[in-house]
Design an enzyme around this catalytic site. Structure first.
Site, PDB file in Angstrom:
ATOM      1  N   ALA A  10      10.180  -0.467  15.765  1.00 28.11           N
ATOM      2  CA  ALA A  10       9.422   0.695  15.295  1.00 28.11           C
ATOM      3  C   ALA A  10      10.231   1.979  15.429  1.00 28.11           C
ATOM      4  CB  ALA A  10       8.118   0.814  16.097  1.00 28.11           C
ATOM      5  N   GLY A  12      12.533   3.193  13.214  1.00 31.82           N
ATOM      6  CA  GLY A  12      12.966   3.813  11.959  1.00 31.82           C
ATOM      7  C   GLY A  12      12.145   5.045  11.603  1.00 31.82           C
ATOM      8  N   ARG A  16      11.480   6.347   3.120  1.00 29.49           N
ATOM      9  CA  ARG A  16      10.792   6.192   1.836  1.00 29.49           C
ATOM     10  C   ARG A  16       9.358   6.713   1.869  1.00 29.49           C
ATOM     11  NH1 ARG A  16      12.785   0.003   1.630  1.00 29.49           N
ATOM     12  NH2 ARG A  16      12.910   0.452   3.865  1.00 29.49           N
ATOM     13  N   LYS A  23       7.054   6.468  10.354  1.00 27.80           N
ATOM     14  CA  LYS A  23       6.323   5.554   9.463  1.00 27.80           C
ATOM     15  C   LYS A  23       5.268   4.727  10.195  1.00 27.80           C
ATOM     16  CE  LYS A  23       8.464   1.854   7.816  1.00 27.80           C
ATOM     17  NZ  LYS A  23       9.292   1.033   6.915  1.00 27.80           N
ATOM     18  N   GLY A  78      20.133  -0.349  12.673  1.00 30.63           N
ATOM     19  CA  GLY A  78      19.704  -1.586  12.029  1.00 30.63           C
ATOM     20  C   GLY A  78      18.776  -2.407  12.917  1.00 30.63           C
ATOM     21  N   THR A  79      18.115  -3.381  12.288  1.00 28.60           N
ATOM     22  CA  THR A  79      17.093  -4.152  13.021  1.00 28.60           C
ATOM     23  C   THR A  79      17.719  -5.028  14.114  1.00 28.60           C
ATOM     24  OG1 THR A  79      17.180  -5.725  11.167  1.00 28.60           O
ATOM     25  CG2 THR A  79      15.340  -4.179  11.197  1.00 28.60           C
ATOM     26  N   ASP A 103       5.791  -2.070  10.764  1.00 30.32           N
ATOM     27  CA  ASP A 103       5.271  -1.591   9.476  1.00 30.32           C
ATOM     28  C   ASP A 103       4.559  -2.692   8.698  1.00 30.32           C
ATOM     29  OD1 ASP A 103       7.474  -3.101   8.782  1.00 30.32           O
ATOM     30  OD2 ASP A 103       8.385  -1.602   7.473  1.00 30.32           O
ATOM     31  N   ASN A 377     -40.749  21.892  18.043  1.00 30.67           N
ATOM     32  CA  ASN A 377     -40.737  22.046  16.591  1.00 30.67           C
ATOM     33  C   ASN A 377     -40.005  23.330  16.258  1.00 30.67           C
ATOM     34  OD1 ASN A 377     -42.035  20.975  13.933  1.00 30.67           O
ATOM     35  ND2 ASN A 377     -42.192  23.194  13.906  1.00 30.67           N
ATOM     36  N   ASN A 386     -25.605  32.261  18.864  1.00 25.88           N
ATOM     37  CA  ASN A 386     -24.867  31.827  20.052  1.00 25.88           C
ATOM     38  C   ASN A 386     -23.599  32.621  20.301  1.00 25.88           C
ATOM     39  OD1 ASN A 386     -23.755  30.683  17.703  1.00 25.88           O
ATOM     40  ND2 ASN A 386     -22.820  29.025  18.870  1.00 25.88           N
TER      41      ASN A 386
HETATM   42  C1  UD1 Z   1      13.228  -5.786   6.852  1.00 31.32           C
HETATM   43  C2  UD1 Z   1      14.157  -7.003   6.819  1.00 31.32           C
HETATM   44  C3  UD1 Z   1      13.883  -7.809   5.545  1.00 31.32           C
HETATM   45  C4  UD1 Z   1      12.424  -8.196   5.489  1.00 31.32           C
HETATM   46  C5  UD1 Z   1      11.498  -6.987   5.656  1.00 31.32           C
HETATM   47  C6  UD1 Z   1      10.081  -7.448   5.870  1.00 31.32           C
HETATM   48  C7  UD1 Z   1      16.232  -6.421   7.962  1.00 31.32           C
HETATM   49  C8  UD1 Z   1      17.645  -5.991   7.800  1.00 31.32           C
HETATM   50  N1  UD1 Z   1      15.517  -6.564   6.844  1.00 31.32           N
HETATM   51  O1  UD1 Z   1      13.572  -4.990   5.718  1.00 31.32           O
HETATM   52  O2  UD1 Z   1      14.679  -8.974   5.521  1.00 31.32           O
HETATM   53  O3  UD1 Z   1      12.129  -8.845   4.274  1.00 31.32           O
HETATM   54  O4  UD1 Z   1      11.871  -6.215   6.813  1.00 31.32           O
HETATM   55  O5  UD1 Z   1       9.159  -6.400   5.859  1.00 31.32           O
HETATM   56  O6  UD1 Z   1      15.782  -6.641   9.080  1.00 31.32           O
HETATM   57  N2  UD1 Z   1      13.872  -0.495  12.579  1.00 31.32           N
HETATM   58  C9  UD1 Z   1      14.296  -0.140  13.848  1.00 31.32           C
HETATM   59  N3  UD1 Z   1      15.578   0.252  14.044  1.00 31.32           N
HETATM   60  C10 UD1 Z   1      16.485   0.278  13.033  1.00 31.32           C
HETATM   61  C11 UD1 Z   1      16.056  -0.104  11.725  1.00 31.32           C
HETATM   62  C12 UD1 Z   1      14.740  -0.491  11.541  1.00 31.32           C
HETATM   63  O7  UD1 Z   1      13.511  -0.167  14.801  1.00 31.32           O
HETATM   64  O8  UD1 Z   1      17.647   0.643  13.290  1.00 31.32           O
HETATM   65  C13 UD1 Z   1      12.463  -0.895  12.403  1.00 31.32           C
HETATM   66  C14 UD1 Z   1      11.722  -0.036  11.408  1.00 31.32           C
HETATM   67  O9  UD1 Z   1      11.097   1.049  12.071  1.00 31.32           O
HETATM   68  C15 UD1 Z   1      10.716  -0.987  10.822  1.00 31.32           C
HETATM   69  C16 UD1 Z   1      11.374  -2.353  10.964  1.00 31.32           C
HETATM   70  O10 UD1 Z   1      12.441  -2.204  11.873  1.00 31.32           O
HETATM   71  O11 UD1 Z   1       9.485  -0.998  11.528  1.00 31.32           O
HETATM   72  C17 UD1 Z   1      11.932  -2.881   9.640  1.00 31.32           C
HETATM   73  O12 UD1 Z   1      12.832  -1.906   9.121  1.00 31.32           O
HETATM   74  P1  UD1 Z   1      12.805  -1.506   7.585  1.00 31.32           P
HETATM   75  O13 UD1 Z   1      13.809  -0.453   7.372  1.00 31.32           O
HETATM   76  O14 UD1 Z   1      11.432  -1.264   7.137  1.00 31.32           O
HETATM   77  O15 UD1 Z   1      13.356  -2.878   6.954  1.00 31.32           O
HETATM   78  P2  UD1 Z   1      13.106  -3.454   5.517  1.00 31.32           P
HETATM   79  O16 UD1 Z   1      14.062  -2.825   4.564  1.00 31.32           O
HETATM   80  O17 UD1 Z   1      11.681  -3.438   5.155  1.00 31.32           O
HETATM   81 CA    CA Z   2       9.884  -2.618   6.086  1.00 28.19          CA
END
Ligand code: UD1
Ligand code: CA
Length: 456
Positions: A10, A12, A16, A23, A78-79, A103, A377, A386
Site C-alpha cells: 500500500a 504507492g 493514475r 490511492k 516496485g512491488t 487497491d 409541544n 442559542n
Molecule cells: C500489479 C501487478 C500485476 C497485477 C496487478 C493486479 C506488479 C509489478 N504488478 O500491477 O501483475 O496484475 O497488480 O492488480 O506487481 N506498491 C507498493 N510499493 C511499490 C509499488 C507498488 O507498495 O513500490 C503497492 C501499490 O500501492 C499497490 C500495489 O502495490 O497497492 C500494486 O501496485 P500497482 O502500481 O497498482 O500495480 P499494478 O500496475 O496494478
Molecule cells: Ca493496481
C-alpha cells in the site's frame, strides 16, 4: 488449519488517480480500499497483517485499524522491493505469507480462505491467484507453458502483442513459503519497462530453482478488480453496493429500489425495515427493525431504534430512538438524541440537543443546544435563540411544557415543567413550572383607521 501472515502492499501514490490522497485511502462502500483488504484477510484467518506504506505513510497509518502493523517503504521501487521491506518484521516467522495489494477492495473472505487452503494442499512454494478478465488491460498476464503449467508473469507494459492477447491475469494475490519468498526476492532485478523490482518475477526465479509454483484460477474475476483509476473506483463502488444490498435483502430488509439505494459496507439494518428509493446510509449507521426509511434520506453515522418512520431527512452523528416519526424535510445534526416516539415534522432543524420521550416539534422550528423534557409541544415556527454572536447557550424546557407558535426562547433560559408560553413571545427570563408566560406587545385596535386612510 494453521493461520497465515498477510503482507498488504500500500505504499504507492496511485498516480493514475490524480489525487492528493494515497490511492489505498480512497473509499469504496464508505471504507478505505486498504481497510477492505485488511478485513477480508482477517476474516480468512490472517494472524498478523502488515501493511507496507510509503506515500503519506502517517495518513495511511491513522486511517486503518490499529491492529495492522506498519512497515515503511521510503522509496517506491516496485512491488518486489515493497515486500522486501518486511524482512525484518518477518524474521522469526516460518510458514505461509499471503501477499495482497491494498487497491483490490472487492476481495472476499471466502475466496482468500479457499485460496490459502488450496496453497496448503498443492505442495507449491508459491501459488498465485488468477482469473480470466473480460478486459485484461493493465494487468500482469499469466504465461503458461505448452503443458498448461504456470511459467511466469509478464507485466502489461513489458508484454508482446501476443502476450497482451492473453486474458488470464495476475490478481496480485499470492501465497508464498516465507523462506523461499525472501531468498527469491534477493535475486529480483529491475530490467523492465518501469525500472521497478517486480514481485511477480519471484515466480520465475522460484521455478528456475526447481521448486514448484502453482496458479489457482478463480471464476469470480469481479472480486479481484484492481483499482488504478477513478473509473475503476466507480466500478468497485457499484459492485460493493450491489453486494451490500443483496446481503441486506437476504437478511430480511426490503429495498424498494436497490438501484437508487446506497448503503455503506459497515451499515447494519434490522429485519422488516423497508427502505424507500433515494436513500444513502453511510458510515457506522445502524437502523433497527420494522422501520420505514426514505424516500430521500441521507444518514451518516446515525443510530435509529426499531419502528422509526423517517422520510426526506438528512441526519448525521445523531441518534433516534424507537418509534420516532421524522420528516419530511428535516435536518438532524450532530449530538442530537431524539428519545422514544419523538415527532419531528416538516422543515425542522435540531442540533446538539436532547429531545425527551413523546415530544413534538411538528413544523418550522430550529432547536439548537437544548435539553427538552418529555411530552413537550413546540408550536409552529418556535426557535431556540442559542447564539449571541460570541457564544452558544443552552435552553432547558421541562416535561409537558407547551410552547406557543413563533416563540423565541433566548438562551440561556429555562422553561419549567408544565409551563405555557404564549404564541409570539420572546422569552428572555426563566418561566417557572406551571406558569403562563406572555412576552409580547399588547394588541391595540384603532377604530375607523381604515376608513380614514382610504378617504382622507
Ligand atoms: C500489479 C501487478 C500485476 C497485477 C496487478 C493486479 C506488479 C509489478 N504488478 O500491477 O501483475 O496484475 O497488480 O492488480 O506487481 N506498491 C507498493 N510499493 C511499490 C509499488 C507498488 O507498495 O513500490 C503497492 C501499490 O500501492 C499497490 C500495489 O502495490 O497497492 C500494486 O501496485 P500497482 O502500481 O497498482 O500495480 P499494478 O500496475 O496494478
Ligand atoms: Ca493496481
Amino acid at each position: 488449519m494453521a493461520e497465515f501472515i498477510t503482507v498488504i502492499l500500500a505504499a504507492g501514490k496511485g498516480t493514475r488517480m490524480k489525487s492528493k490522497l494515497p490511492k489505498v485511502l480512497h473509499k469504496a462502500g464508505g471504507k478505505p480500499m486498504l481497510q477492505h483488504v485488511i478485513d477480508a484477510a482477517k476474516g480468512a484467518g490472517a494472524k498478523r497483517s502488515i501493511a507496507v506504506v510509503g506515500f503519506q505513510a502517517e495518513m495511511v497509518r491513522e486511517a486503518i485499524s490499529a491492529d495492522t502493523e506498519i512497515v515503511v517503504q521510503a522509496e517506491q521501487l516496485g512491488t518486489g522491493h515493497a515486500v522486501l521491506q518486511t524482512a525484518e518484521a518477518l524474521k522469526d516467522e516460518t510458514g505461509t505469507v499471503m501477499v495482497l495489494c491494498g487497491d483490490t477492495p472487492l476481495l472476499t473472505t471466502g475466496m482468500l480462505r479457499s485460496f490459502y487452503e488450496a496453497h496448503c494442499s498443492n505442495g507449491a512454494k508459491a501459488t498465485v491467484l488468477t482469473a480470466v478478465m473480460p478486459d485484461a488491460t493493465g494487468y500482469g498476464r499469466i504465461i503458461r507453458s505448452a503443458d498448461g503449467m504456470l511459467e511466469k508473469i509478464v507485466e502489461h507494459k513489458d508484454a508482446t502483442e501476443a502476450e497482451r492477447r492473453i486474458c488470464e491475469v495476475n490478481s496480485g494475490i499470492y501465497c508464498f513459503d516465507k523462506e523461499t519468498l525472501f531468498s527469491a526476492l534477493a535475486e529480483v532485478e529491475c530490467h523492465n519497462a518501469q525500472g521497478e523490482y517486480y514481485l511477480p518475477d519471484v515466480l520465475d526465479i522460484i521455478r528456475s530453482q526447481r521448486e514448484q509454483i502453482a496458479a489457482y484460477a478463480v471464476d469470480d474475476y469481479e472480486s479481484i478488480l484492481g483499482v488504478n483509476s477513478r473509473v475503476q473506483l466507480a466500478q468497485a463502488e457499484k459492485i460493493l453496493r450491489v453486494r451490500k444490498n443483496n446481503e441486506l435483502m437476504e437478511q430480511g430488509v426490503t429495498l424498494m429500489d436497490p438501484a437508487t439505494t446506497y448503503i455503506d459496507a459497515e451499515v447494519v439494518v434490522g429485519s422488516d425495515t423497508v427502505i424507500y428509493p433515494g436513500t444513502w446510509l453511510e458510515g457506522r449507521t445502524v437502523i433497527g427493525s420494522g422501520c420505514e426509511i426514505g424516500p430521500n434520506c441521507r444518514f451518516t453515522d446515525v443510530k435509529v431504534g426499531d419502528n422509526a418512520v423517517v422520510s426526506f431527512t438528512y441526519a448525521h452523528e445523531c441518534e433516534m430512538e424507537e418509534g420516532v416519526t421524522v420528516g419530511p424535510y428535516v435536518h438532524i445534526r450532530p449530538n442530537t438524541v431524539l428519545k422514544n416516539n419523538v415527532h419531528v415534522g416538516n422543515f425542522v432543524e435540531v442540533k446538539n440537543s436532547n429531545i425527551g420521550d413523546g415530544t413534538k416539534l411538528p413544523h418550522l422550528s430550529y432547536i439548537g443546544d437544548c435539553d427538552m423534557g418529555s411530552k413537550v409541544n413546540m408550536g409552529c415556527g418556535t426557535i431556540t435563540v442559542n447564539y449571541d454572536g460570541m457564544m452558544k447557550h443552552r435552553t432547558v424546557v421541562g416535561d409537558n411544557a407547551f410552547i406557543g407558535c413563533n416563540a423565541n426562547l433566548v438562551a440561556p433560559v429555562t422553561v419549567g415543567d408544565g409551563a405555557y408560553v404564549g404564541a409570539g413571545s420572546t422569552i428572555t427570563k426563566e418561566v417557572p413550572a406551571g406558569c403562563l408566560a406572555v412576552a409580547r406587545a399588547h394588541q391595540k385596535n384603532i377604530r375607523g383607521w381604515a376608513d380614514k386612510r382610504n378617504n382622507g
